[in-house]
Design a protein around this motif. Sequence first.
Motif, short mmCIF file in Angstrom:
data_model
loop_
_atom_site.label_atom_id
_atom_site.label_comp_id
_atom_site.label_asym_id
_atom_site.label_seq_id
_atom_site.Cartn_x
_atom_site.Cartn_y
_atom_site.Cartn_z
N SER A 63 -36.10 -62.84 -61.55
CA SER A 63 -36.08 -62.36 -62.94
C SER A 63 -35.04 -61.26 -63.12
O SER A 63 -34.68 -60.59 -62.16
N GLY A 65 -33.48 -57.79 -63.55
CA GLY A 65 -33.93 -56.46 -63.17
C GLY A 65 -34.62 -56.37 -61.82
O GLY A 65 -34.97 -55.30 -61.34
N VAL A 66 -34.80 -57.51 -61.17
CA VAL A 66 -35.53 -57.53 -59.90
C VAL A 66 -34.67 -56.95 -58.76
O VAL A 66 -35.18 -56.52 -57.73
N GLY A 67 -33.36 -56.93 -58.98
CA GLY A 67 -32.46 -56.36 -57.96
C GLY A 67 -31.50 -57.36 -57.33
O GLY A 67 -31.05 -57.17 -56.21
N SER A 69 -28.30 -58.21 -58.19
CA SER A 69 -26.95 -57.70 -57.99
C SER A 69 -26.91 -56.68 -56.87
O SER A 69 -26.02 -56.70 -56.02
N ARG A 108 -22.10 -52.15 -59.22
CA ARG A 108 -22.61 -52.18 -57.85
C ARG A 108 -21.67 -52.88 -56.90
O ARG A 108 -21.74 -52.70 -55.70
N GLU A 154 -25.48 -66.13 -57.05
CA GLU A 154 -26.53 -65.34 -57.70
C GLU A 154 -26.75 -65.89 -59.10
O GLU A 154 -25.81 -66.09 -59.85
N ASN A 201 -38.32 -57.04 -53.24
CA ASN A 201 -37.42 -55.90 -53.37
C ASN A 201 -38.17 -54.75 -54.06
O ASN A 201 -39.28 -54.94 -54.55
N LYS A 202 -37.56 -53.60 -54.08
CA LYS A 202 -38.18 -52.38 -54.62
C LYS A 202 -39.45 -52.06 -53.85
O LYS A 202 -40.48 -51.70 -54.43
N ASP A 204 -40.01 -49.70 -52.24
CA ASP A 204 -40.32 -48.27 -52.35
C ASP A 204 -41.32 -48.01 -53.48
O ASP A 204 -41.82 -46.90 -53.63
N ARG A 205 -41.61 -49.05 -54.24
CA ARG A 205 -42.53 -48.87 -55.37
C ARG A 205 -43.96 -49.24 -55.00
O ARG A 205 -44.18 -50.07 -54.12
N THR A 238 -37.56 -55.33 -49.03
CA THR A 238 -36.30 -54.58 -49.05
C THR A 238 -36.34 -53.44 -50.06
O THR A 238 -37.10 -53.48 -51.03
N VAL A 239 -35.51 -52.47 -49.80
CA VAL A 239 -35.16 -51.47 -50.82
C VAL A 239 -33.64 -51.60 -50.93
O VAL A 239 -32.88 -50.97 -50.21
#
Length: 328
Positions: A63, A65-67, A69, A108, A154, A201-202, A204-205, A238-239
């Motif tokens: 989706s 914003g998921v990360g 890029s 990025r 991507e 991904n993310k 860290d959240r 991943t982060v």
Amino acid sequence: MASSSRRRELDVAALVERARAGQPRAVAQLISLVEDASPQLREVAAALAPHAGTAQVIGLTGSPGVGKSTSTAALVSAYREAGHRVGVLAIDPSSPFSGGALLGDRIRMQVHATDPDVFIRSMATRGHLGGLSWAAPQALRVLDAVGFDVVLVETVGVGQSEVDVVSLADTTLVLVAPGMGDGIQAAKAGILEIADVFVVNKADRDGADRTARELKHMISLGRQELTGPSWRPPVVRTVADRGEGVKDVVEAIAEHRAWMVGNGELERRRQHRAQTEVEAIALQTLRERLADVAGSSALSALAGRVLAGELDPYAAADEVVRTLDTTP
Ligand code: GDP
């Protein structure tokens, strides 16, 4: 059209040679020929054919914003460190604009902008006849044949595009993030079937553990229906913006590749990809011929006969198809 007639004068053999020698401008020109559906594409394809088939193609979807890029940029770094030349195709199925700052070549990616062994291109596919199915495989073919050993494709996970990316890639990564409602939703959307590797991904959240657990649970349920040897998609955390876990993703991709090579799956996927590619070009050719017929007096004559009740529409359509067969 001024631009296409200018391009028609390009020396394809020289262009392909320059691209294979690593000149980014030449690679960009070849991809522009694809995007413009240049009449020179046949010549380009013939020149590239002997060199294609060596790149490892990795698809990333998920989706907005998921990360994607951020992850793509991190993967580019990882593969560059391993000495690979890396191509990136960022495909935006929702936009009619090409070459712009839509996906992968945003900020990025700028760390890679001056690296001659990295080539990044955004492609917009809306408005393209045949969309992703037609242009993206040809762009991919260019990157493969000019010597990028890893190509990352991507695409935003909207509707049909995930499925399309699967038909291009050797290995498909599906990215999810905690708290985006991706877990269960993803499974419903059939994403389980397309993922070779899941990336949470993310990480860290909050909620990353839960998302990973849910995915693993769904994978185990999904596998009960399978028979024969199968690949169990790993779930990697991943982060991406800190590069954490990216090595694990690279490892998971390598393991998937080894598994595919071991049981013939890589060959099967590539055979399927070539088949889809040929089919897409054939369909495109037919569409163009049909467009010629659509504006012709022959069609209006047929329509007149349908209107007069002399001919049914199926018989009329058969006649149109017969005309296509004989059109050079
Ligand atoms: P895309 O739309 O899927 O390509 O997502 P982007 O790569 O543009 O990332 C969307 C946002 O999430 C950006 O602001 C990133 O900086 C941020 N982001 C990416 N990866 C991570 C991560 O691992 N953790 C956190 N907290 N933010 C991230």
